[in-house]
Write a protein that holds these residues in place. Structure first.
Motif, PDB file in Angstrom:
ATOM      1  N   CYS A  74       0.602  -0.823  -0.211  1.00  0.00           N
ATOM      2  CA  CYS A  74       0.296   0.023  -0.079  1.00  0.00           C
ATOM      3  C   CYS A  74       0.818   1.588  -0.453  1.00  0.00           C
ATOM      4  O   CYS A  74       1.006   2.206  -1.115  1.00  0.00           O
ATOM      5  CB  CYS A  74      -1.108   0.425   1.239  1.00  0.00           C
ATOM      6  SG  CYS A  74      -1.830   1.214   1.605  1.00  0.00           S
ATOM      7  N   ALA A  78       1.566   3.835  -3.529  1.00  0.00           N
ATOM      8  CA  ALA A  78       0.879   5.364  -2.656  1.00  0.00           C
ATOM      9  C   ALA A  78       2.237   6.306  -2.926  1.00  0.00           C
ATOM     10  O   ALA A  78       1.234   7.265  -3.901  1.00  0.00           O
ATOM     11  CB  ALA A  78       0.636   5.447  -2.009  1.00  0.00           C
ATOM     12  N   ARG A  81       2.334   6.566  -7.120  1.00  0.00           N
ATOM     13  CA  ARG A  81       1.328   7.368  -7.415  1.00  0.00           C
ATOM     14  C   ARG A  81       0.999   9.380  -6.798  1.00  0.00           C
ATOM     15  O   ARG A  81       0.482   9.688  -7.421  1.00  0.00           O
ATOM     16  CB  ARG A  81      -0.611   6.760  -7.139  1.00  0.00           C
ATOM     17  CG  ARG A  81      -0.228   5.497  -7.282  1.00  0.00           C
ATOM     18  CD  ARG A  81      -2.197   4.915  -7.553  1.00  0.00           C
ATOM     19  NE  ARG A  81      -2.123   4.590  -5.654  1.00  0.00           N
ATOM     20  CZ  ARG A  81      -2.280   3.990  -5.069  1.00  0.00           C
ATOM     21  NH1 ARG A  81      -1.797   2.821  -5.708  1.00  0.00           N
ATOM     22  NH2 ARG A  81      -2.026   4.338  -3.869  1.00  0.00           N
ATOM     23  N   GLU A  83       0.271  10.095  -3.588  1.00  0.00           N
ATOM     24  CA  GLU A  83      -1.194  10.267  -2.952  1.00  0.00           C
ATOM     25  C   GLU A  83      -1.225  11.559  -3.023  1.00  0.00           C
ATOM     26  O   GLU A  83      -0.061  12.218  -2.013  1.00  0.00           O
ATOM     27  CB  GLU A  83      -1.221   8.901  -2.304  1.00  0.00           C
ATOM     28  CG  GLU A  83      -1.806   8.012  -3.152  1.00  0.00           C
ATOM     29  CD  GLU A  83      -3.126   8.294  -3.713  1.00  0.00           C
ATOM     30  OE1 GLU A  83      -4.040   8.920  -3.879  1.00  0.00           O
ATOM     31  OE2 GLU A  83      -3.271   7.393  -4.546  1.00  0.00           O
ATOM     32  N   TRP A  88      -1.978   5.752   3.541  1.00  0.00           N
ATOM     33  CA  TRP A  88      -1.367   4.677   3.016  1.00  0.00           C
ATOM     34  C   TRP A  88      -0.111   4.645   3.947  1.00  0.00           C
ATOM     35  O   TRP A  88       0.162   5.108   4.148  1.00  0.00           O
ATOM     36  CB  TRP A  88      -0.772   5.460   1.531  1.00  0.00           C
ATOM     37  CG  TRP A  88      -2.432   6.758   0.643  1.00  0.00           C
ATOM     38  CD1 TRP A  88      -2.438   7.466   0.967  1.00  0.00           C
ATOM     39  CD2 TRP A  88      -3.604   5.669   0.295  1.00  0.00           C
ATOM     40  NE1 TRP A  88      -3.350   7.872   0.328  1.00  0.00           N
ATOM     41  CE2 TRP A  88      -4.619   6.891  -0.421  1.00  0.00           C
ATOM     42  CE3 TRP A  88      -3.810   4.828  -0.429  1.00  0.00           C
ATOM     43  CZ2 TRP A  88      -5.353   6.735  -0.946  1.00  0.00           C
ATOM     44  CZ3 TRP A  88      -4.820   4.889  -1.159  1.00  0.00           C
ATOM     45  CH2 TRP A  88      -5.944   5.201  -1.902  1.00  0.00           C
ATOM     46  N   GLY A  96       1.752  14.504  -1.799  1.00  0.00           N
ATOM     47  CA  GLY A  96       2.299  13.348  -2.625  1.00  0.00           C
ATOM     48  C   GLY A  96       3.395  13.224  -1.703  1.00  0.00           C
ATOM     49  O   GLY A  96       4.187  12.295  -2.317  1.00  0.00           O
TER      50      GLY A  96
END
Length: 115
Positions: A74, A78, A81, A83, A88, A96
């Motif tokens: 996870c 994250a 990506r 996030e 996360w 991010g």
């Protein structure tokens, strides 16, 4: 632990797994969601907890993540990506980037600025 391992280990019946042609995508998704919900805290608790504003709720989400068997994957996903925000993989993301603690909304405390 990989999610596919969870699916492979749930053999409640004595027969073989149904063939791919016999199982619809909806059946597979509902079965997968049912299996995952038992093991993954973010699926079995309030989803808003992982995007909460209050520090106590954010810390609660981080504590639940520590018990999750998928915490490493996870967190890696994250980071990949970037996030924008939320908890996360047991870490808090803002913009991010992983941050140590989430500061509450509003102005900072005056005593914190002095220190």
């Amino acid at each position: 632990m990989r999610l596919t391992t969870l699916l492979d280990t749930d053999r409640t019946g004595s027969g073989a797994w149904p063939t791919a042609a016999a199982v619809t995508t909806t059946d597979e998704n509902s079965r997968f969601d049912q299996l995952v919900a038992d093991f993954i805290p973010c699926r079995s608790n309030d989803p808003e907890l992982w995007f909460a504003e209050q520090t106590s709720q954010v810390e609660q989400a981080k504590a639940l993540c520590r018990e999750c068997p998928l915490v490493e994957g996870c967190l890696a996903g994250a980071i990949e990506r970037a996030e924008p925000w939320g908890v996360w993989g047991g870490q808090v993301f803002i913009g991010g980037v992983v941050v140590a603690t989430k500061r509450g909304r509003g102005r900072p405390r005056k005593d914190a600025a002095v220190a």
